[in-house]
Design a protein around this motif. Structure first.
Motif, PDB file in Angstrom:
ATOM      1  N   GLN A 198       0.844  -1.190   0.000  1.00 26.29           N
ATOM      2  CA  GLN A 198       0.000   0.000   0.000  1.00 26.29           C
ATOM      3  C   GLN A 198       0.880   1.242   0.000  1.00 26.29           C
ATOM      4  N   VAL A 199       0.465   2.236  -0.770  1.00 23.45           N
ATOM      5  CA  VAL A 199       1.197   3.506  -0.821  1.00 23.45           C
ATOM      6  C   VAL A 199       0.193   4.642  -0.708  1.00 23.45           C
ATOM      7  N   PRO A 200       0.176   5.341   0.430  1.00 30.49           N
ATOM      8  CA  PRO A 200      -0.661   6.530   0.547  1.00 30.49           C
ATOM      9  C   PRO A 200       0.143   7.757   0.133  1.00 30.49           C
ATOM     10  N   VAL A 201      -0.490   8.654  -0.591  1.00 29.31           N
ATOM     11  CA  VAL A 201       0.205   9.865  -1.047  1.00 29.31           C
ATOM     12  C   VAL A 201      -0.824  10.982  -1.184  1.00 29.31           C
ATOM     13  N   PHE A 202      -0.397  12.190  -0.900  1.00 30.65           N
ATOM     14  CA  PHE A 202      -1.307  13.314  -1.026  1.00 30.65           C
ATOM     15  C   PHE A 202      -1.445  13.750  -2.481  1.00 30.65           C
ATOM     16  N   GLU A 203      -2.607  14.271  -2.783  1.00 34.54           N
ATOM     17  CA  GLU A 203      -2.881  14.759  -4.129  1.00 34.54           C
ATOM     18  C   GLU A 203      -1.837  15.799  -4.540  1.00 34.54           C
ATOM     19  N   GLU A 204      -1.423  15.718  -5.803  1.00 35.99           N
ATOM     20  CA  GLU A 204      -0.431  16.594  -6.431  1.00 35.99           C
ATOM     21  C   GLU A 204       1.001  16.283  -5.998  1.00 35.99           C
ATOM     22  N   ALA A 205       1.191  15.311  -5.150  1.00 41.13           N
ATOM     23  CA  ALA A 205       2.545  14.886  -4.782  1.00 41.13           C
ATOM     24  C   ALA A 205       3.035  13.867  -5.804  1.00 41.13           C
ATOM     25  N   PRO A 206       4.359  13.696  -5.903  1.00 39.19           N
ATOM     26  CA  PRO A 206       4.896  12.653  -6.798  1.00 39.19           C
ATOM     27  C   PRO A 206       4.787  11.281  -6.136  1.00 39.19           C
ATOM     28  N   VAL A 207       4.810  10.245  -6.963  1.00 35.91           N
ATOM     29  CA  VAL A 207       4.750   8.886  -6.437  1.00 35.91           C
ATOM     30  C   VAL A 207       5.651   7.972  -7.253  1.00 35.91           C
ATOM     31  N   GLU A 208       6.209   7.001  -6.573  1.00 36.94           N
ATOM     32  CA  GLU A 208       6.965   5.936  -7.243  1.00 36.94           C
ATOM     33  C   GLU A 208       6.503   4.603  -6.685  1.00 36.94           C
ATOM     34  N   LEU A 209       6.106   3.716  -7.569  1.00 38.28           N
ATOM     35  CA  LEU A 209       5.730   2.358  -7.179  1.00 38.28           C
ATOM     36  C   LEU A 209       6.834   1.437  -7.665  1.00 38.28           C
ATOM     37  N   ARG A 210       7.346   0.657  -6.730  1.00 35.79           N
ATOM     38  CA  ARG A 210       8.529  -0.129  -7.050  1.00 35.79           C
ATOM     39  C   ARG A 210       8.197  -1.524  -7.584  1.00 35.79           C
ATOM     40  N   CYS A 211       9.015  -1.958  -8.519  1.00 40.10           N
ATOM     41  CA  CYS A 211       8.885  -3.293  -9.096  1.00 40.10           C
ATOM     42  C   CYS A 211      10.278  -3.825  -9.397  1.00 40.10           C
ATOM     43  N   ASN A 212      10.588  -4.974  -8.851  1.00 39.05           N
ATOM     44  CA  ASN A 212      11.830  -5.668  -9.177  1.00 39.05           C
ATOM     45  C   ASN A 212      11.490  -7.044  -9.709  1.00 39.05           C
ATOM     46  N   TYR A 213      12.293  -7.512 -10.625  1.00 42.52           N
ATOM     47  CA  TYR A 213      12.015  -8.814 -11.214  1.00 42.52           C
ATOM     48  C   TYR A 213      13.284  -9.646 -11.242  1.00 42.52           C
ATOM     49  N   SER A 214      13.114 -10.919 -11.409  1.00 43.09           N
ATOM     50  CA  SER A 214      14.263 -11.806 -11.605  1.00 43.09           C
ATOM     51  C   SER A 214      13.986 -12.651 -12.827  1.00 43.09           C
ATOM     52  N   SER A 215      14.983 -12.739 -13.676  1.00 46.13           N
ATOM     53  CA  SER A 215      14.859 -13.539 -14.882  1.00 46.13           C
ATOM     54  C   SER A 215      16.252 -13.780 -15.455  1.00 46.13           C
ATOM     55  N   SER A 216      16.432 -14.941 -16.030  1.00 53.80           N
ATOM     56  CA  SER A 216      17.727 -15.255 -16.634  1.00 53.80           C
ATOM     57  C   SER A 216      17.742 -14.951 -18.126  1.00 53.80           C
ATOM     58  N   VAL A 217      16.608 -14.495 -18.639  1.00 53.13           N
ATOM     59  CA  VAL A 217      16.527 -14.196 -20.069  1.00 53.13           C
ATOM     60  C   VAL A 217      15.979 -12.791 -20.263  1.00 53.13           C
ATOM     61  N   SER A 218      16.027 -12.342 -21.495  1.00 57.23           N
ATOM     62  CA  SER A 218      15.472 -11.027 -21.797  1.00 57.23           C
ATOM     63  C   SER A 218      13.966 -11.046 -21.567  1.00 57.23           C
ATOM     64  N   VAL A 219      13.459  -9.924 -21.124  1.00 51.86           N
ATOM     65  CA  VAL A 219      12.042  -9.893 -20.753  1.00 51.86           C
ATOM     66  C   VAL A 219      11.320  -8.709 -21.361  1.00 51.86           C
ATOM     67  N   TYR A 220      10.025  -8.847 -21.396  1.00 47.26           N
ATOM     68  CA  TYR A 220       9.125  -7.724 -21.599  1.00 47.26           C
ATOM     69  C   TYR A 220       8.569  -7.371 -20.219  1.00 47.26           C
ATOM     70  N   LEU A 221       8.292  -6.089 -20.009  1.00 45.73           N
ATOM     71  CA  LEU A 221       7.802  -5.639 -18.712  1.00 45.73           C
ATOM     72  C   LEU A 221       6.547  -4.790 -18.897  1.00 45.73           C
TER      73      LEU A 221
END
Lengths: 112, 113
Positions: free
Chosen positions: A10-33
């Motif tokens: 969960q990420v709470p943020v105030f209106e008009e503020a910036p936000v970053e949602l994090r995503c990390n992946y693991s793969s041994s081959v090339s990927v589409y995201l």
């Protein structure tokens, strides 16, 4: 095996503020995201995707994401959020085939 | 262009009953996929059709689940008999070619009591 980690449930943020949602992946081959968004009582909507080329990908509704191969990340960002951005966001990876591997989702709550 | 549609949007059944979910892909999309999300967890792949042929059903939980795509158009996913752990949201997606971007439907929320 591929996997996707969305550390923030969960990420709470105030209106008009910036936000970053994090995503990390693991793969041994090339990927589409991908980033998908699910607004309340709606289905999954494609927000943006990285297939190849420029590592900075722009999507709908002012969102963008940057593919970082060395850090195996694909974080989603928006410089100024609106109340209407309140939704659940899913990061997904594909090994350029058909099977998408999703993260557990991040609920973005934009506060007035 | 119409998107992926799913029916019903919600289904509430009792344990032991049968339920059939339907998915209509985007016209012209040969590839059709089923995914499932149980509460709070990740969305998981169930199976993949190319036209009427099952290409990969490695994600199907057990033999109580049966997916069909007769004629290579719409698909059905039958759960018989339903168990409590089958509750969740079942998503259908389609793509024009294998490896192309998948477009998702609104999902069917299944509740087994």
């Amino acid at each position: 095996a591929q996997s996707v980690t969305q550390l923030d449930s969960q990420v709470p943020v105030f209106e008009e503020a910036p936000v970053e949602l994090r995503c990390n992946y693991s793969s041994s081959v090339s990927v589409y995201l991908f980033w998908y968004v699910q607004y309340p009582n709606q289905g999954l909507q494609l927000l943006l995707k990285y297939l190849s080329g420029s590592t900075l990908v722009k999507g709908i509704n002012g969102f963008e994401a940057e593919f970082n191969k060395s850090q195996t990340s694909f974080h989603l960002r928006k410089p100024s959020v609106h109340i209407s951005d309140t939704a659940e966001y899913f990061c997904a990876v594909s090994n350029r085939a058909y099977k998408y591997i999703f993260g557990t989702g991040t609920r973005l709550k934009v506060l007035a | 262009e119409a998107g992926v549609t799913q029916f019903p949007s919600h289904s509430v059944i009792e344990k032991g009953q049968t339920v059939t979910l339907r998915c209509d892909p985007i016209s012209g999309h040969d590839n059709l996929y089923w995914y499932r999300r149980v509460m709070g967890k990740e969305i998981k792949f169930l199976l993949h059709f190319v036209k009427e042929s099952k290409q990969d059903e490695s994600g199907m939980p057990n033999n109580r689940f049966l997916a069909e795509r007769t004629g290579g158009t719409y698909s059905t996913l039958k759960v018989q008999p339903a168990e409590l752990e089958d509750s969740g949201v079942y998503f259908c997606a389609s793509s024009r070619g294998t490896g192309d971007t998948q477009y998702f439907g609104p999902g069917t929320r299944l509740t087994v009591l």
